[in-house]
Enzyme design. Structure first.
Site, short mmCIF file in Angstrom:
data_model
loop_
_atom_site.label_atom_id
_atom_site.label_comp_id
_atom_site.label_asym_id
_atom_site.label_seq_id
_atom_site.Cartn_x
_atom_site.Cartn_y
_atom_site.Cartn_z
N CYS A 42 -29.97 3.71 7.69
CA CYS A 42 -29.43 5.23 7.89
C CYS A 42 -28.17 5.29 8.36
CB CYS A 42 -30.63 5.95 8.40
SG CYS A 42 -30.54 5.51 10.08
N ASP A 79 9.69 11.18 -10.18
CA ASP A 79 10.73 10.56 -10.57
C ASP A 79 11.02 10.84 -11.85
OD1 ASP A 79 12.73 8.51 -10.44
OD2 ASP A 79 11.34 7.04 -11.59
N ASP A 113 7.67 4.78 -10.61
CA ASP A 113 7.38 3.44 -10.94
C ASP A 113 8.30 2.43 -10.66
OD1 ASP A 113 9.77 4.43 -12.43
OD2 ASP A 113 9.17 3.11 -14.26
N ASP A 170 11.47 3.76 -5.81
CA ASP A 170 10.68 4.74 -5.17
C ASP A 170 9.83 4.40 -4.33
OD1 ASP A 170 11.52 6.55 -7.59
OD2 ASP A 170 10.39 5.39 -8.97
N CYS A 193 -27.36 3.74 11.46
CA CYS A 193 -27.46 2.11 11.87
C CYS A 193 -25.95 2.04 11.49
CB CYS A 193 -28.24 1.58 10.46
SG CYS A 193 -29.81 1.70 10.53
#
Length: 854
Positions: free
Chosen positions: A11, A443, A641, A645, A14
């Site tokens: 549970c 971008d 990309d 960046d 734990c």
């Protein structure tokens, strides 16, 4: 992050205990334990032995995952991970449940059927109350033995001073059993003495059926929960099943089938129609349509030819492909996706911390409430058995599991939904944070646009057929390596045109091209260059300015003294960019385009994409500063990309990498869009919001269940409304609470991530106007800057600008250069004095002419 498998957890208490124990180990900087996948992610330089020892001392087991024991992700390690995610619990719990039910039916027949409904029994039991009690005792012991795991785990955790859900079940069942056993012996004594009143009194104090029913009902709940939890990891297991097992290598011209583990970088492999591509590679021979749905979620096959990249686990559908292995083992796109999804499952969302804090003190608090309940009812004058029944009800109705599962199950399902649609969230935190986005910074090149020049307009001169203009332009440009020439060549080849032979070809940097064709001297280039060779009309000049204003580069062509026409080339906006921007705006999110391009080109592209806010002429480090500034106005997501960046992606609250981008950008980002489609940004926001909404629902029901259930079980409402809860019904409620939370999370599988019809606006916290944003960014105090303006001839497109910009910024002392081919100028910002001759040489080394420096 090192990942471990943790055993013995039952549970949320734990997982909280394990997390607390490991966090205390020297060298551990962060620890996150997932009850859902029984996994643990540990960051820091602590050695594995110390971490495992800390887990064992807390009363649980741990082992380093296979992928972290060996360097590299190979097919074997992926199979190990797949095996670790297999639902082994449900079959075990089913067996326990069916065995328990078998004995429970007999027990209930004796305890309830005969006593309450007068169902018949063998003659031996007639009037023999002790025998009846002994049968109930034995049947209950059998059920307790079948479900011994509750007692072993529960009392072991209690011994380690970390009580969990099993402790509550074990204590409740044990208390009912022990008191019933005492009542059986007391009844036996009364029967020996002939005290039939005492016999009947103690017979009413039997709770054997409650002890057995509690264990059986909790097992029902555990089984349903385990089955549902198994469903939440279906997406990850599905990805792992995609891992190819075999590859066909070409060795000395012969085909040889080998395990995929043996494929090395540079090997040639063959893929026939219908086969999975074994590793990432490049097509060296053949062409085909490849189904990439496994990685991108896109069902439409993608055409592949020589020079194109292919990815592991995608399916070759038509032709035969010969490929060269480029990325193998852990470096393949599939392995990286599996690792991202797996890592996300091992991390914890910030919202989960609330439930973790409650879970850490929940079980001890429940035990205390049960003890107080027992004492209050005893002091109120109730019998020992009555008070015990109330205390047992409190123990068995309380459920820390629902709290502990509320967040991780929703995160796992949401993450799986994202993976199926080509949207990869690297961590649980990124899945949570994406939905809170207020500003999206995009971008330009490769994100909003396709990142490569394309032909946009063909404008032949009067009396010149379009095909003739294209053919002659193609014949001339075919000899050039300029990126703009590539656009014309690609377009002409699409039209299946045949180029004429051109002799005496010359490329004049910054001006244009010339060469002798079949019919005379061919020229091509900028308006300035062509107008110096051929007289051009005012209309032509006006059209050139109009195209330039739209962010396009017009290429003009002539044959001897005849003007043939012009072809406009531009980096075109992706088909779905405008729709994505509209969806984000409809969600109440500000969209800003951030680019290093000049203002004029940037605004032209932004207008085509439907973006109103533009920040142009920004260097890579300037992008990071812009994002830092925007974060003061709201939560910022940055999408890009390129390598340039990466700083901005890292600085943003959520970094979003386009899947077709560089590895650096992908590594720096929090979210990866495998399809390289901008429409996946609103989809990611939508999915994040739906997941967060699901988590809030789960937490609400988990908390409200315990807030209502515990007082009801304790008997708070008995004096007012005579509401009394039998321990058996308490156990049933506990069993169903976790199941309901997990089932609610599984509803996310039905969520449509691309359906914008239910989008709601999220009010942003940003208050500054667009002008204040621009003024805050990239510029330093003017008194600390030195600037020079250079007049430059020969620039004709954005690529020329980039070449000049790069050359100037490579000069020591130049901080930035803002270059415009339309204005024929470069504004240079200096951090120290730089001689004019140095700046001039840098530009003229690139074959452009500097006419003045101010």
């Amino acid at each position: 992050m090192k990942q471990y498998t943790v055993t013995g957890m039952s549970c949320a208490a734990c997982s909280a205990r394990v997390e607390k124990a490991v966090s205390k180990v020297d060298g551990v900087s962060a620890c996150s334990v997932s009850l859902l996948t029984n996994s643990m992610g540990v960051e820091g330089d602590a050695d594995s032995a110390s971490v495992i020892r800390a887990v064992e001392e807390a009363g649980y087991g741990a082992a380093l995952k296979e992928a972290d024991r060996e360097a590299g992700h190979n097919a074997e390690s992926i199979r190990e991970q797949e095996k670790a995610l297999e639902d082994n619990e449900t079959p075990k719990l089913k067996k326990r449940l069916f065995s328990s039910i078998g004995f429970l039916i007999v027990l209930m027949y004796f305890s309830m059927g005969h006593m309450m409904f007068g169902w018949p029994l063998p003659a031996f039991f007639e009037g023999n109350h002790v025998a009846m009690g002994l049968v109930q005792l034995l049947l209950t012991i059998m059920i307790m033995v079948i479900n011994q795991k509750f007692f072993i785990s529960g009392f072991k955790s209690l011994f380690h001073r970390a009580p969990n859900m099993d402790t509550l079940v074990a204590m409740g069942s044990s208390a009912a059993f022990l008191y019933s056993t005492y009542a059986l012996f007391a009844m036996t004594d009364a029967q020996v003495k002939g005290d039939m009143t005492g016999v009947m009194k103690y017979m009413d104090e039997f709770y054997f059926e409650s002890a057995a029913m509690i264990l059986t009902l909790i097992t029902v709940g555990k089984m349903l929960e385990a089955h549902s939890k198994g469903k939440t990891t279906d997406a990850l297991k599905g990805l792992m099943k995609l891992a190819p097992q075999k590859a066909v290598l070409l060795i000395g011209g012969e085909e040889k089938e080998v395990p995929v583990d043996q494929v090395k970088k540079g090997d040639l492999f063959l893929v026939k129609p219908g086969e999975n591509i074994p590793v990432d590679g490049i097509v060296v021979k053949g062409s085909s349509a490849v189904n990439e749905a496994a990685l991108t979620g896109e069902s439409i096959p993608v055409d592949k030819a020589e020079g194109d990249e292919v990815s592991a686990a995608t399916i070759n559908q038509s032709g035969v492909l010969t490929c060269e292995a480029v990325r193998v083992g852990e470096d393949t796109a599939l392995s990286r996706i599996i690792q991202m999804v797996s890592d996300a499952a091992a991390t914890k969302a910030p919202i989960a911390r609330i439930a973790d804090k409650v879970s850490g003190i929940f079980v001890p608090a429940v035990i205390a409430i049960a003890a107080v309940t027992f004492l209050v009812w005893i002091l109120a004058g109730q019998s020992f058995g009555y008070a015990l029944a109330r205390a047992i009800s409190v123990l068995v109705i309380s459920c820390p599991c629902a709290l502990g599962l509320a967040t991780p199950v929703a995160i796992m399902v949401g993450n799986g939904m994202g993976a199926r649609n080509g949207i990869l969230f690297k961590t649980a935190a990124s899945l949570e944070e994406t939905g809170k986005t207020e500003i999206v910074v995009l971008d330009k090149t490769g994100t909003i646009t396709k990142g490569e020049p394309r032909v946009t307009d063909i404008l032949p001169a009067e009396g010149v057929p379009e095909e003739r203009l294209l053919t002659l332009a193609y014949s001339l440009e075919k000899n050039s390596e300029h990126p703009l020439a590539g656009a014309v060549i690609a377009y002409a080849e699409e039209k299946q045109l045949r180029a004429e032979e051109v002799t005496g070809f010359q490329a004049l940097p910054g001006n244009g091209l010339l060469g002798r064709g079949r019919d005379g001297l061919l020229t091509g280039g900028s308006f300035a260059y062509i107008s110096s060779k051929i007289p051009l009309s005012a209309d032509t000049e006006e059209k050139v300015k109009q195209l330039a204003g739209e962010g396009k580069t017009p290429l003009l062509f002539g044959l001897d003294n005849q003007f043939l026409g012009m072809i406009a080339v531009a980096d075109v906006v992706k088909e779905d960019s405008m729709e994505a921007v509209k969806e984000l705006t409809d969600m109440g999110i500000r969209v800003i385009m951030l680019t290093g391009d000049n203002e004029r080109t940037a605004r032209a592209v932004a207008a085509r994409a439907g973006i109103t806010e533009v920040i142009a002429g920004v260097l890579p480090d300037g992008k990071e500063q812009v994002v830092r500034s925007l974060k003061e106005e709201g939560r910022v997501a940055m999408a890009g990309d390129g390598i340039n960046d990466a700083p901005a992606l890292t600085r943003a609250d959520v970094g979003i990498a386009i899947g077709a981008g560089t590895d650096v950008a992908i590594d720096a980002a929090d979210v990866v869009l495998m399809k390289s489609s901008l429409k996946d940004i609103p989809a990611a926001v939508r999915l994040s919001r739906a997941t967060l909404r699901n988590i809030h629902e789960n937490l609400f029901w988990a908390f409200i269940y315990n807030i209502i259930g515990i007082p009801l079980a304790a008997g708070v409402w008995i004096p007012l409304f005579h509401w009394q809860l039998n321990p058996m019904f308490g156990a049933a409620a506990m069993s169903l609470s976790s199941f309901c939370v997990v089932t609610n999370a599984l509803r996310l599988n039905l969520f449509k991530v691309y359906d914008s019809s239910h989008d709601r606006k999220q009010k942003g916290r940003g208050k500054a106007a667009e002008e204040s944003i621009k003024n805050k960014n990239i510029k330093k105090e003017e008194g600390n800057e030195m600037k020079k303006t250079m007049k430059i001839e020969g620039m004709m497109c954005g690529h020329c600008e980039a070449a000049v910009k790069k050359a100037l910024e490579a000069v020591d002392g130049v901080e930035s250069a803002l270059v415009s081919h339309e204005k024929g100028s470069a504004e240079v910002t200096l951090t120290k004095e730089v001689a004019d001759d140095v700046l001039k040489k840098a530009v003229e080394d690139k074959d452009y002419k500097v006419t003045a420096i101010d």
